[in-house]
Design a protein around this motif. Structure first.
Motif, PDB file in Angstrom:
ATOM      1  N   UNK A   7      -5.929   4.018  14.609  1.00 36.71           N
ATOM      2  CA  UNK A   7      -6.427   5.237  13.976  1.00 36.71           C
ATOM      3  C   UNK A   7      -6.137   5.161  12.482  1.00 36.71           C
ATOM      4  N   UNK A   8      -7.200   5.215  11.679  1.00 37.88           N
ATOM      5  CA  UNK A   8      -7.081   5.220  10.223  1.00 37.88           C
ATOM      6  C   UNK A   8      -7.328   6.649   9.739  1.00 37.88           C
ATOM      7  N   UNK A   9      -6.383   7.179   8.963  1.00 34.98           N
ATOM      8  CA  UNK A   9      -6.468   8.565   8.519  1.00 34.98           C
ATOM      9  C   UNK A   9      -6.503   8.633   6.999  1.00 34.98           C
ATOM     10  N   UNK A  10      -7.608   9.161   6.461  1.00 35.48           N
ATOM     11  CA  UNK A  10      -7.690   9.425   5.022  1.00 35.48           C
ATOM     12  C   UNK A  10      -6.648  10.485   4.695  1.00 35.48           C
ATOM     13  N   UNK A  11      -5.779  10.211   3.724  1.00 37.94           N
ATOM     14  CA  UNK A  11      -4.569  11.014   3.598  1.00 37.94           C
ATOM     15  C   UNK A  11      -4.340  11.550   2.181  1.00 37.94           C
ATOM     16  N   UNK A  12      -5.283  12.396   1.747  1.00 35.91           N
ATOM     17  CA  UNK A  12      -5.077  13.203   0.536  1.00 35.91           C
ATOM     18  C   UNK A  12      -5.356  14.666   0.884  1.00 35.91           C
ATOM     19  N   UNK A  13      -4.610  15.213   1.826  1.00 40.22           N
ATOM     20  CA  UNK A  13      -4.955  16.554   2.326  1.00 40.22           C
ATOM     21  C   UNK A  13      -4.926  17.637   1.249  1.00 40.22           C
ATOM     22  N   UNK A  14      -4.085  17.463   0.231  1.00 38.05           N
ATOM     23  CA  UNK A  14      -4.023  18.453  -0.853  1.00 38.05           C
ATOM     24  C   UNK A  14      -5.278  18.420  -1.715  1.00 38.05           C
ATOM     25  N   UNK A  15      -6.037  17.322  -1.656  1.00 37.44           N
ATOM     26  CA  UNK A  15      -7.299  17.175  -2.391  1.00 37.44           C
ATOM     27  C   UNK A  15      -8.490  17.101  -1.433  1.00 37.44           C
ATOM     28  N   UNK A  16      -8.304  17.614  -0.231  1.00 38.71           N
ATOM     29  CA  UNK A  16      -9.347  17.572   0.802  1.00 38.71           C
ATOM     30  C   UNK A  16      -9.841  16.150   1.042  1.00 38.71           C
ATOM     31  N   UNK A  17      -8.907  15.199   0.914  1.00 35.46           N
ATOM     32  CA  UNK A  17      -9.198  13.775   1.161  1.00 35.46           C
ATOM     33  C   UNK A  17     -10.340  13.245   0.305  1.00 35.46           C
ATOM     34  N   UNK A  18     -10.464  13.793  -0.918  1.00 39.47           N
ATOM     35  CA  UNK A  18     -11.496  13.298  -1.841  1.00 39.47           C
ATOM     36  C   UNK A  18     -11.286  11.812  -2.083  1.00 39.47           C
TER      37      UNK A  18
ATOM     38  N   UNK B  69       0.835  -1.202   0.000  1.00 36.52           N
ATOM     39  CA  UNK B  69       0.000   0.000   0.000  1.00 36.52           C
ATOM     40  C   UNK B  69       0.869   1.251   0.000  1.00 36.52           C
ATOM     41  N   UNK B  70       0.305   2.337  -0.513  1.00 38.03           N
ATOM     42  CA  UNK B  70       1.012   3.600  -0.457  1.00 38.03           C
ATOM     43  C   UNK B  70       0.623   4.303   0.827  1.00 38.03           C
ATOM     44  N   UNK B  71       0.300   5.568   0.779  1.00 35.01           N
ATOM     45  CA  UNK B  71      -0.039   6.276   2.015  1.00 35.01           C
ATOM     46  C   UNK B  71      -1.343   7.049   1.891  1.00 35.01           C
ATOM     47  N   UNK B  72      -2.289   6.518   1.108  1.00 35.82           N
ATOM     48  CA  UNK B  72      -3.589   7.182   0.956  1.00 35.82           C
ATOM     49  C   UNK B  72      -4.453   7.015   2.196  1.00 35.82           C
ATOM     50  N   UNK B  73      -4.213   5.955   2.960  1.00 35.94           N
ATOM     51  CA  UNK B  73      -4.836   5.766   4.267  1.00 35.94           C
ATOM     52  C   UNK B  73      -3.730   5.346   5.229  1.00 35.94           C
ATOM     53  N   UNK B  74      -3.513   6.163   6.236  1.00 38.69           N
ATOM     54  CA  UNK B  74      -2.471   5.873   7.215  1.00 38.69           C
ATOM     55  C   UNK B  74      -3.069   5.124   8.400  1.00 38.69           C
ATOM     56  N   UNK B  75      -2.306   4.198   8.943  1.00 39.43           N
ATOM     57  CA  UNK B  75      -2.733   3.485  10.144  1.00 39.43           C
ATOM     58  C   UNK B  75      -1.719   3.695  11.256  1.00 39.43           C
ATOM     59  N   UNK B  76      -2.223   4.073  12.423  1.00 41.63           N
ATOM     60  CA  UNK B  76      -1.384   4.225  13.600  1.00 41.63           C
ATOM     61  C   UNK B  76      -2.021   3.467  14.747  1.00 41.63           C
ATOM     62  N   UNK B  77      -1.275   2.578  15.386  1.00 43.24           N
ATOM     63  CA  UNK B  77      -1.771   1.777  16.498  1.00 43.24           C
ATOM     64  C   UNK B  77      -1.141   2.253  17.801  1.00 43.24           C
ATOM     65  N   UNK B  78      -1.969   2.312  18.844  1.00 46.80           N
ATOM     66  CA  UNK B  78      -1.462   2.704  20.156  1.00 46.80           C
ATOM     67  C   UNK B  78      -2.351   2.106  21.236  1.00 46.80           C
ATOM     68  N   UNK B  79      -1.806   1.159  21.970  1.00 46.65           N
ATOM     69  CA  UNK B  79      -2.488   0.586  23.136  1.00 46.65           C
ATOM     70  C   UNK B  79      -3.913   0.136  22.831  1.00 46.65           C
ATOM     71  N   UNK B  80      -4.085  -0.632  21.771  1.00 54.00           N
ATOM     72  CA  UNK B  80      -5.388  -1.195  21.435  1.00 54.00           C
ATOM     73  C   UNK B  80      -6.228  -0.342  20.515  1.00 54.00           C
ATOM     74  N   UNK B  81      -5.813   0.892  20.248  1.00 55.66           N
ATOM     75  CA  UNK B  81      -6.555   1.797  19.379  1.00 55.66           C
ATOM     76  C   UNK B  81      -5.860   1.910  18.029  1.00 55.66           C
TER      77      UNK B  81
END
Length: 251
Positions: free
Chosen positions: A15-26, A1-13
């Motif tokens: 977080x999925x982040x839609x990651x096209x900020x230059x396109x308002x995450x379209x 995968x590239x980085x269009x959706x980022x995943x960060x894990x921390x203590x059971x949580x």
């Protein structure tokens, strides 16, 4: 995968982040492909007990990328977008959509596939399918009325009205509204509150609520009894921890 959706894990949580900020995450096929893969990975990851879905930069998402629609998207199969959201909706773990800034049309369909939505004061919502002579195929016609009632859903779909976080809370679309300056911490605290409870119960309750949604009351009550999943493997530990605290408080 590239980085269009980022995943960060921390203590059971997770977080999925839609990651096209230059396109308002379209939302594009590429974004959905990565969202789908992350959902599939989390489905079998026993270290994850709660999921937060959010957007990078200025907003959650401005919606379906109109340029992709105009060019004609190539999807793996008919109904693939809807199927992807259904996979997220049926995760056996609570999913929170954390919305700030824009959340329009396709983005709202994505957020509605979470268990519930929380909003920053800056959040703006709307269903603009009718504005562009489109009809929903990602679940708007099914999930929006279940969340806000059919008359309100019709009003929002027919008018293509944009509305803010306070109105979203008033009609039951958003569960909480937080000041933008406190949004990240509030979402984290909410997720941690969920994580403090039993993942067994969360999974069982999600299945129970899904199976009985829109059933008549008697049918739902019978389903609850006949399909009870019993107690979780963490029950004794949780009760012992509580009673231990209670005994200490009494002394």
């Amino acid at each position: 995968m590239s980085d269009l959706v980022l995943r960060q894990d921390k203590d059971g949580l997770a977080t999925l982040t839609l990651n096209r900020p230059d396109k308002l995450n379209a939302l594009t096929v590429g974004v959905f492909r990565e969202l789908r893969q992350n959902v599939l990975d989390i489905q079998t990851d026993d270290s994850v007990h709660c999921v937060v879905l959010r957007g990078a930069g200025k907003c959650f998402s401005a919606g379906h990328d109109l340029a992709d629609i105009a060019e004609g998207e190539k999807v793996p199969s008919p109904g693939w977008h809807s199927e992807t959201l259904r996979l997220m909706e049926r995760l056996p773990k609570p999913v929170i959509a954390a919305v700030h800034g824009h959340c329009y049309t396709g983005a709202l369909e994505v957020a509605l596939a979470a268990d519930f939505i929380v909003a920053a004061e800056s959040a703006r919502f709307g269903d603009t399918h009718a504005k562009w002579a489109l009809t929903p195929v990602w679940g708007m016609s099914q999930r929006l009325p279940r969340r806000v009632g059919i008359a309100t859903a019709k009003r929002l779909m027919f008018t293509a009205e944009m509305f803010g976080a306070a109105e979203a809370h008033r009609i039951g679309l958003a569960e909480h509204v937080y000041p933008d300056s406190e949004f990240d911490a509030a979402v984290e605290n909410l997720a941690r509150q969920i994580l403090s409870n039993s993942p067994f119960s969360h999974a069982a309750n999600k299945r129970l609520l899904e199976a009985t949604d829109a059933r008549d009351l008697d049918g739902g009550l019978q389903w609850e009894i006949l399909n009870c999943e019993g107690v979780g493997p963490d029950m004794q530990q949780r009760i012992a921890a509580f009673t231990g605290k209670a005994k200490k408080a009494d002394t």
